[in-house]
Design an enzyme around this catalytic site. Structure first.
Site, PDB file in Angstrom:
ATOM      1  N   ASN A 165       0.854  -1.196   0.000  1.00 43.84           N
ATOM      2  CA  ASN A 165       0.000   0.000   0.000  1.00 43.84           C
ATOM      3  C   ASN A 165       0.881   1.235   0.000  1.00 43.84           C
ATOM      4  OD1 ASN A 165      -2.973  -0.927   0.396  1.00 43.84           O
ATOM      5  ND2 ASN A 165      -1.731  -2.209   1.763  1.00 43.84           N
ATOM      6  N   GLU A 166       1.149   1.724  -1.198  1.00 46.81           N
ATOM      7  CA  GLU A 166       2.064   2.850  -1.378  1.00 46.81           C
ATOM      8  C   GLU A 166       1.402   4.169  -0.984  1.00 46.81           C
ATOM      9  OE1 GLU A 166       5.003   2.262  -1.727  1.00 46.81           O
ATOM     10  OE2 GLU A 166       5.549   0.936  -3.365  1.00 46.81           O
ATOM     11  N   PRO A 167       2.188   5.246  -0.827  1.00 45.91           N
ATOM     12  CA  PRO A 167       1.605   6.557  -0.544  1.00 45.91           C
ATOM     13  C   PRO A 167       0.450   6.855  -1.496  1.00 45.91           C
ATOM     14  CG  PRO A 167       3.977   6.693  -0.417  1.00 45.91           C
ATOM     15  CD  PRO A 167       3.654   5.294  -0.883  1.00 45.91           C
TER      16      PRO A 167
END
Ligand code: GLP
Length: 384
Positions: free
Chosen positions: A177-179
């Site tokens: 879950n990236e920025p």
């Protein structure tokens, strides 16, 4: 810092739910435990997982574990394998769901998380193969969406995750879950951040070979776990750990969403914890024992923070930044400043390699310095 003997009481410490309830931890919004090193920490985490599995066994229930990849959990898996071989820990009642997988990715590819999990854990324990769930990096593009929905549903069918193990990426990602990831995101495919791909590039023998996409459980999937333990080792993780534990909740650092979970513990080694306020600038949150090392660190920190030379620091500057007890010990800012100035001055020498047999207890070393030949090298800016 916890010492080995205290590991015995770790279960109580790891279960501690409140963050920031003490003066010292008042900037912290996530409960965390700091170990001397990652080996000790990993054993404590493995013990918590083993206890949960045993508890579920005696209740005749399935134990649903959310598992992670990366370098952080390797020692935890090693310890679980040891517990299986040497202490009879069985995984027959365990169902696992892995956080993520690169996409596209074949299972037998040595870079796959499927391969990683079998190499480090599943091939060495008695888990039933049908109880292992890992996002499938080989599903067809037009089937990914349905695959993600089914993955989510399957977790639900098993009654949700009893325990979720996490690492953290330097971008603040959990799973992949990236920025930018949403608080309510579910299992889905996602484009990997450049920093994440850079960090993976050595494993893939070059950035060009690192996949650009992955399938990951969402923030909401992770948040629903009944218990979450996030591990971080090493100074490289120091900044993101501080941002996650002390910063504001933000999609820029997705791990900060964990601040809203009611049963989460971060397990850290000394390196990963070294930017937390209570570790890096302890005078801001507690009374300190002012040895020489801490005094120097604090004065230099204050001078840099205020943009003032050491000799210009005032009583008020010290008092306003948690160092009043240091002033009491030293008498005044004036005394302390001179002492620190001399100490710093003594670290400067005209003889970088050391001057044999010189007595440099007093500075200046002599009234009229010996004549030296000095060569100054300077780069002239290129004219365009
Ligand atoms: C990958 C994984 C994450 C993991 C992160 C940190 O990006 N998808 O789940 O937490 O790496 O890796 P490491 O533990 O090697 O620092």
């Amino acid at each position: 810092m916890l010492i080995e003997a205290e590991i015995l009481s770790m279960k109580v410490k790891l279960k501690h739910k409140e963050a920031g309830i003490f003066e010292e931890t008042r900037f912290e919004k996530i409960h965390n435990v700091i170990f001397k090193n990652s080996d000790l920490a990993s054993v404590a985490v493995a013990n918590e997982i083993a206890d949960l599995i045993r508890q579920k066994q005696s209740d005749k229930k399935t134990c649903v574990l959310g598992l992670a990849t990366g370098s952080s959990p390797i020692k935890v898996y090693e310890e679980l394998v040891r517990l299986h071989h040497e202490e009879g820990l069985s995984f027959q009642n365990v169902v696992t769901f892995n956080l993520d997988e690169y996409y596209p990715m074949d299972k037998d590819n040595t870079q796959s998380y499927w391969y990683f999990m079998h190499e480090h854990l599943f091939d060495h324990i008695d888990i039933l193969p049908e109880n292992i769930n890992i996002p499938d990096g080989s599903v067809k593009t037009d089937e990914v969406h349905q695959f993600c929905i089914d993955y989510e549903l399957k977790i639900k069918e098993f009654g949700g995750l009893d325990f979720q193990l996490l690492g953290i990426g330097r971008t603040g990602h959990i799973g992949f879950n990236e920025p930018g990831s949403h608080f309510n995101s579910g299992t889905r495919n996602i484009t990997l951040d450049h920093i994440t791909r850079m960090d993976a590039s050595s494993a893939f023998l070059g950035l060009d070979h690192v996949p650009r996409v992955a399938i990951t459980m969402g923030i909401s999937t992770i948040r629903k776990a009944k218990r979450i333990v996030l591990m971080a080792w090493g100074v490289n993780k120091g900044s993101v750990i501080k941002d996650t534990i002390e910063g504001e909740v933000s999609s820029e650092v997705p791990a900060t969403y964990l601040q809203h979970h009611n049963n989460v513990t971060f397990v850290l080694d000394e390196g990963a914890s070294n930017k937390l306020t209570r570790i890096n600038t302890p005078w801001l949150v507690k009374n300190c024992i002012w040895d020489d090392e801490l005094t120097s660190k604090a004065v230099v920190w204050l001078s840099e923070l205020l943009g003032k030379s050491v000799l210009k620091l005032t009583d008020k500057d010290y008092n306003n930044h948690g160092m009043s007890s240091l002033l009491v010990e030293q008498g005044s800012a004036y005394n302390l400043n001179i002492k620190m100035f001399n100490k710093l001055q003594h670290t400067i020498t005209g003889w970088p390699g050391g001057k044999p047999n010189a007595d440099d207890t007093n500075r200046p070393e002599r009234n009229s310095p010996a004549v030296k030949r000095v060569i100054i090298l300077a780069r002239t800016p290129m004219m365009m």
